[in-house]
Design a protein around this motif. Structure first.
Motif: not given
Ligand code: X2X
Length: 334
Positions: A35-36, A92, A95, A152, A175, A196, A212, A217, A238, A240
């Motif tokens: 997701n990044l 995560s 998440n 975070r 999230p 996200f 946050e 990120i 957090d 992954y």
């Molecule tokens: O969704 C978010 O904020 C992120 C990118 O940090 C996660 O995957 C939990």
């Protein structure tokens, strides 16, 4: 003829991060969803692992990395993983995964950890083992090493957060996760669950005031463009899990499996170092880009959570056994 067709189809659906080609097409091609944004160390290290896996399997296994929610948002990717259409997904623990396996959110309890080393030690040890053992129950499997995202921080466009009272009524994007919602409710904010993939636009259009995330990120996803204040709340850690589907894993070539696992776990370790460095060094750059930083005292936030029954509530949800395992590493919570 057939080959030409395959090539053009592959070009049309080519992921952003393409591996150097082996002379022959790989016999097994797997998708790896994240997701990044592509430049985040998670994707850079995943790509590196994919290259090593291609090489060490003699070109048999090719993993294509699809960053930045190209395959859909977190909820979509989790469904694809469960259905066997997506082979690897870095997700995560706190998440969407925690909707399926509640205990996976445990490392995200508010104000629990002293530092990154303390978390890594716990996750490389018995706590990590305990958590990983829960995933096969829902048909999933996690690689051994957790890819760290880090501590975070809280950004918003209204005011600096110095005390818990400053969070009062603030609309915070969190999230999609019961723990996140609970944490921010207990702190007095008004949390809204948003994937996200939709976070930047929800901040831009002021659907929410804040969000946050770790500084890495906030920087790489350019959230500073749509936020004004960054408060160093360090409220949650957090990371992954690199997840696969058990059945899909069992169908991967037997000789390739240890090679895949080895390089993915190494990538996770390398990304930890990248992330710790980035999170510790980005503040001046983000300040130059317009974010105003402040350093709140964290004691009052934790006291607020104790007084409101946050820890007691989650201890009951996670169970005494898991809680005791966690407190061995964090010390007494609440
Ligand atoms: O969704 C978010 O904020 C992120 C990118 O940090 C996660 O995957 C939990």
């Amino acid at each position: 003829r057939r080959r030409a067709l395959v090539t053009s189809a592959a070009l049309i659906s080519a992921p952003a991060l393409v591996l150097p080609r082996f002379a022959r097409a790989a016999e097994f091609t797997y998708k790896f969803g994240t997701n990044l944004p592509a430049t985040h160390p998670l994707n850079v290290r995943a790509m590196e692992a994919a290259e090593r896996i291609l090489k060490d399997t003699g070109g048999q296994v090719q993993i294509n990395v699809f960053p930045n929610n190209q395959l859909g948002n977190d909820a979509d990717m989790l469904s694809q993983l469960r259905a066997g259409g997506l082979e690897f997904f870095t997700v995560s623990g706190v998440n969407v995964l925690s909707q399926l396996v509640p205990i996976s959110s445990m490392w995200g309890l508010g104000f629990a950890w002293a530092d990154d080393d303390a978390v890594h030690k716990a996750l490389d040890g018995e706590l990590g083992k305990y958590l990983r053992a829960q995933f096969p129950k829902v048909g999933l499997m996690a690689m051994d090493t957790v890819w760290s995202s880090g501590f975070r921080q809280t950004t918003n466009s209204v005011r600096p957060i110095n005390t818990p009272d400053d969070l009062k009524g603030l609309k915070m994007r969190v999230p999609v996760s019961p723990l996140w919602t609970s944490l921010f409710k207990h702190l007095g904010a008004a949390p809204a669950s948003i994937n996200f993939a939709e976070t930047y636009s929800s901040l831009q259009t002021k659907v929410v005031d804040g969000q946050e995330n770790p500084l890495a990120i906030i920087s790489i996803a350019k959230l500073y463009e749509v936020q004004k204040y960054c408060s160093m709340t360090n409220h949650m850690w957090d990371g992954y899990w690199c997840m696969t589907n058990r059945k899909v894993w069992d169908r991967m070539p037997e000789k390739a499996r240890p090679i895949i696992a080895k390089h993915l776990n190494q990538a996770a370790l390398d990304m930890r170092a990248d992330g710790v460095k980035l999170n510790a060094s980005l503040r001046p750059e983000l300040t130059a880009k317009g974010l105003t930083f402040n350093d709140p005292k964290l004691g009052p936030f934790r006291e607020r959570l104790i007084a409101s029954g946050f820890y007691a509530e989650w201890k009951q949800k996670y169970g005494d056994e898991a809680w005791a395992l966690l407190e061995k590493h964090t010390g007494k919570l609440g």
